[in-house]
Design a protein around this motif. Structure first.
Motif: not given
Length: 162
Positions: A29, A36-37, A65, A68-72, A77, A111, A143
């Protein structure tokens, strides 16, 4: 097989929309702006003073945060807090059975969506010798075997061993 010199040249001459189409076809993308992070430091536990070396103490760090990405807190990830302090981790800090590894203190507590504040709560063992120590901490996405440190710079937790 990889791209040959001719094929690579063709890709580099494509207009911007063409690059986007190729990237989307490959499952990549392409967007502009935030990574992303990413993380912005919010606050850290105040200086911790312990009466003797080897004392176990509670600590925490909070980051916003800004990626662009949710922290899990688990799975692919997931986001963890790593110690970048150059000392031998077995001389202090690391607690076997509690830390994820000798450098990863903990996963994010919950999260954390982009724009939200994520907390990292953990316990650590003070170094054995009296003195003032600085534990360098930074978030990292994991990951599988791939890891990505993020945030502009490490943050510091100061510990005094009396």
């Amino acid at each position: 097989p990889g791209l040959g010199d001719q094929d690579a040249g063709m890709v580099s001459r494509l207009p911007p929309r063409g690059e986007r189409g190729i990237c989307c076809h490959l499952g990549i993308r392409v967007t502009q702006g935030r990574t992303m992070f990413d993380a912005e430091h919010v606050d850290t536990a105040p200086t911790i003073t312990v009466p003797r070396g080897g004392t176990i103490f509670d600590a925490w760090v909070r980051f916003r945060n800004s990626g662009r990405r949710t922290w899990r807190a688990a799975g692919d990830w997931s986001v963890e807090l790593v110690a970048e302090t150059p000392e031998d981790p077995f001389n202090g800090w690391f607690i076997e059975g509690e830390w994820i590894s000798d450098v990863s203190a903990t996963l994010v507590d919950a999260e954390t969506a982009p724009g939200e504040i994520g907390a990292f709560s953990f316990r650590a063992r003070a170094p054995n010798e009296p003195g003032t120590y600085r534990l360098s901490l930074r978030p990292r996405a994991r990951h599988g075997d791939n890891v990505e440190l993020f945030g502009d710079a490490p943050v510091f937790l100061d510990v005094i061993v009396e």
